[in-house]
Design an enzyme around this catalytic site. Structure first.
Site, PDB file in Angstrom:
ATOM      1  N   ASP A 117      10.100  35.200  37.586  1.00 33.31           N
ATOM      2  CA  ASP A 117       9.488  35.141  38.913  1.00 33.31           C
ATOM      3  C   ASP A 117      10.595  35.192  39.947  1.00 33.31           C
ATOM      4  O   ASP A 117      11.640  34.546  39.778  1.00 33.31           O
ATOM      5  CB  ASP A 117       8.686  33.849  39.084  1.00 33.31           C
ATOM      6  CG  ASP A 117       7.400  33.829  38.262  1.00 33.31           C
ATOM      7  OD1 ASP A 117       6.907  34.914  37.912  1.00 33.31           O
ATOM      8  OD2 ASP A 117       6.898  32.732  37.989  1.00 33.31           O
ATOM      9  N   ASP A 136       1.989  38.830  38.732  1.00 33.44           N
ATOM     10  CA  ASP A 136       1.138  37.730  39.196  1.00 33.44           C
ATOM     11  C   ASP A 136       0.192  38.194  40.300  1.00 33.44           C
ATOM     12  O   ASP A 136      -0.985  37.821  40.317  1.00 33.44           O
ATOM     13  CB  ASP A 136       1.986  36.561  39.708  1.00 33.44           C
ATOM     14  CG  ASP A 136       2.841  35.925  38.629  1.00 33.44           C
ATOM     15  OD1 ASP A 136       2.501  36.060  37.428  1.00 33.44           O
ATOM     16  OD2 ASP A 136       3.849  35.291  38.977  1.00 33.44           O
TER      17      ASP A 136
END
Length: 164
Positions: A117, A136
């Protein structure tokens, strides 16, 4: 099914390409943070071993394989659902978003043991501690799209032709 396949493929490639460029080429994995448009947008490295916001990140190795299996099971279920029932184009695109994002995160878990991330967005005065990635965003948008656009399989093929 072409819309599902193409959407999933595009999302998968965009996700993996963005991770490669930011994490490896820009060396975010070493620098840990790169200011892009502070505080609105930063690249902030986070190796997520759990699900959203690091939930369920205990027992990392066990959870890694549970989350891989879960993502593959959900992706397979959505794929079969789209094949089995006629759905409007927006639902097929939404399923492609979800599948492509899920497979992008699965590849991260297989290769790195965690999801890379790196996107972090905040506003002045409020610092967001969480990071996310392209996969995501696609998973979230795909899930919302399926809720909004997927039909029960009746009359949706006709609706798909009239809605685009």
């Amino acid at each position: 099914m072409r819309a599902v396949i193409w959407t999933a493929a595009v999302i998968f490639v965009l996700d993996q390409l963005s991770k490669y460029i930011v994490v490896h080429m820009m060396q975010l994995d070493r620098k840990m943070q790169i200011d892009v448009l502070p505080p609105w947008l930063q690249f902030r490295m986070a190796w997520n071993q759990g699900i959203n916001f690091g939930l369920f990140s205990n027992s990392a190795e066990t959870m890694r394989w549970v989350l891989i299996a879960l993502a593959l099971a959900i992706s397979t279920w959505v794929w079969l659902w789209m094949r089995r029932e006629a759905q409007p184009i927006r639902a097929r695109i939404a399923s492609g978003l979800l599948i492509g994002g899920a497979l992008g995160n699965v590849l991260d878990r297989v290769l790195y043991g965690a999801v890379a991330d790196f996107l972090n967005m905040s506003v002045p005065g409020i610092a967001n501690p969480f990071s996310f990635n392209v996969a995501d965003i696609a998973i979230f948008a795909g899930a919302i799209g399926l809720v909004l656009f997927a039909g029960d399989g009746k009359d949706t093929a006709k609706a798909g032709r009239t809605q685009g």
